[in-house]
Write an enzyme that holds these catalytic residues in place. Structure first.
Site, short mmCIF file in Angstrom:
data_model
loop_
_atom_site.label_atom_id
_atom_site.label_comp_id
_atom_site.label_asym_id
_atom_site.label_seq_id
_atom_site.Cartn_x
_atom_site.Cartn_y
_atom_site.Cartn_z
N ASP A 8 0.86 -1.19 0.00
CA ASP A 8 0.00 0.00 0.00
C ASP A 8 0.89 1.24 0.00
OD1 ASP A 8 -2.13 -1.70 0.30
OD2 ASP A 8 -2.31 -1.41 2.46
N LYS A 19 -1.05 4.21 -5.48
CA LYS A 19 -1.36 5.19 -6.51
C LYS A 19 -0.67 4.76 -7.80
CE LYS A 19 -3.26 8.86 -4.22
NZ LYS A 19 -2.73 9.88 -3.32
N MET A 31 -10.53 6.21 9.69
CA MET A 31 -11.08 6.78 8.46
C MET A 31 -12.22 7.75 8.76
SD MET A 31 -11.17 3.30 6.16
CE MET A 31 -11.67 2.24 7.50
N1 SAH Z 1 -5.02 -1.69 8.69
C1 SAH Z 1 -4.79 -0.36 9.21
C2 SAH Z 1 -5.98 0.56 9.00
C3 SAH Z 1 -6.24 0.86 7.55
S1 SAH Z 1 -7.62 1.94 7.32
C4 SAH Z 1 -4.45 -0.45 10.69
O1 SAH Z 1 -4.58 -1.52 11.30
O2 SAH Z 1 -4.01 0.55 11.25
C5 SAH Z 1 -6.82 3.48 7.15
C6 SAH Z 1 -7.08 4.34 8.37
O3 SAH Z 1 -6.22 3.91 9.42
C7 SAH Z 1 -6.75 5.80 8.19
O4 SAH Z 1 -7.84 6.48 7.61
C8 SAH Z 1 -6.54 6.23 9.62
O5 SAH Z 1 -7.77 6.41 10.28
C9 SAH Z 1 -5.86 5.02 10.22
N2 SAH Z 1 -4.39 5.15 10.21
C10 SAH Z 1 -3.51 4.40 9.52
N3 SAH Z 1 -2.25 4.78 9.80
C11 SAH Z 1 -2.33 5.79 10.68
C12 SAH Z 1 -1.38 6.60 11.35
N4 SAH Z 1 -0.07 6.44 11.17
N5 SAH Z 1 -1.84 7.55 12.20
C13 SAH Z 1 -3.16 7.72 12.42
N6 SAH Z 1 -4.11 6.98 11.81
C14 SAH Z 1 -3.70 6.03 10.96
#
Ligand code: SAH
Length: 274
Positions: A43, A65, A189
């Protein structure tokens, strides 16, 4: 029977959680998987230091992207992974955070299994956990919270047994039972919809004075944790120009995340005991 000389016998998929950003939060198993990789399908938001664990010859494919600046559709990602596994490659599917927390890991496991190919999953530190540790915000605490929920502020319609499925997305969710005293709600999100989420929670009966934190870019350069009360959440997100990725945490534990607040909380507690 498959022989070891058969390239397909070697091919498999390892779904790997890369953690929320800091390469130091990779697990040892994640690093081992990367070292074996022939192909890494990843990703966006993956630190180059993470990809450096893969051998130089390993092919690195970003599905975040593409040229058209569009994310590859899930079906195309599944097909790409399956094609490489069939060609005998060890494919590491690297995902931010944990693959099974809003990571579509379930869909990819299903697709790979349906193709009759082997798959394993290595968990990662999810954003809530990385962000909470960094912000000194315990998601549970014996005095303040005995439950924690992870919800998506945006999602595709949830399937149900009923004909067709139920509408998903913000307006149909009722999270009011997940937020309030003694509970912690973490919203992934959700920053783009922060004002609507706050309005919905309050309309569903959650106290407008519930403390909330927004943790932005957790474990990444420029990270910050900012706090306010539920009624001000949307305004704070706009005022502070919060950027993605960010999570929202709602609950009294938010007060523990700030040393000064914590002292005030303790002082109040002390008063009530006096
Ligand atoms: N699988 C990931 C989540 C993916 S969904 C996990 O377990 O963390 C994507 C969302 O994760 C983003 O919109 C945000 O809300 C959160 N997210 C991912 N990385 C982040 C970070 N470094 N800081 C804050 N929120 C994060």
């Amino acid at each position: 029977m498959a022989s070891l000389l058969d390239p397909a016998a070697r091919g498999r998929v390892i779904l790997v959680g890369a953690g929320p950003g800091d390469p130091g939060l990779l697990t040892i198993k994640a690093v081992d998987a990367l070292r074996q990789a022939d192909v890494v399908v990843h990703d966006g938001l993956i630190d180059p230091a993470v990809l450096d664990h893969a051998p130089a010859h390993a092919q690195r494919i970003s599905v975040a992207k593409q040229r058209a600046r569009h994310t590859l559709p899930q079906e195309a990602i599944n097909a790409l992974i399956i094609a490489h596994v069939r060609a005998g490659s060890i494919v590491v599917r690297l995902k931010g955070g944990d693959p099974f927390v809003f990571g579509r890991g379930g869909e990819e496991v299903e697709a790979v299994r349906a193709a009759g190919l082997p798959v394993e999953v290595i968990p990662g530190v999810s954003a809530a956990l990385g962000g909470a540790a960094e912000a000194m915000l315990p998601l549970t605490h014996r005095d303040w919270s005995s439950a924690v929920s992870f919800v998506a502020g945006q999602c595709k319609p949830v399937l149900s047994d009923a004909a067709g499925g139920v509408e998903g997305g913000l307006s149909e969710q009722d999270w009011s039972g997940l937020a309030g005293k003694g509970r912690t709600l973490v919203i992934y999100m959700g920053v783009a919809n922060a004002a609507a989420i706050a309005d919905k929670l309050m309309a569903d009966g959650v106290d407008p004075g519930l403390p909330v934190a927004v943790i932005e870019k957790a474990t990444l350069p420029g990270h910050r944790a900012i706090r306010t009360l539920l009624a001000d959440l949307g305004d704070m997100v706009a005022r502070e120009k919060v950027q993605s990725p960010a999570i929202i945490v709602a609950g009294e534990v938010v007060l523990l995340s700030d040393a000064e607040n914590r002292l005030q909380t303790l002082a109040k507690q002390a008063e009530s005991f006096a």
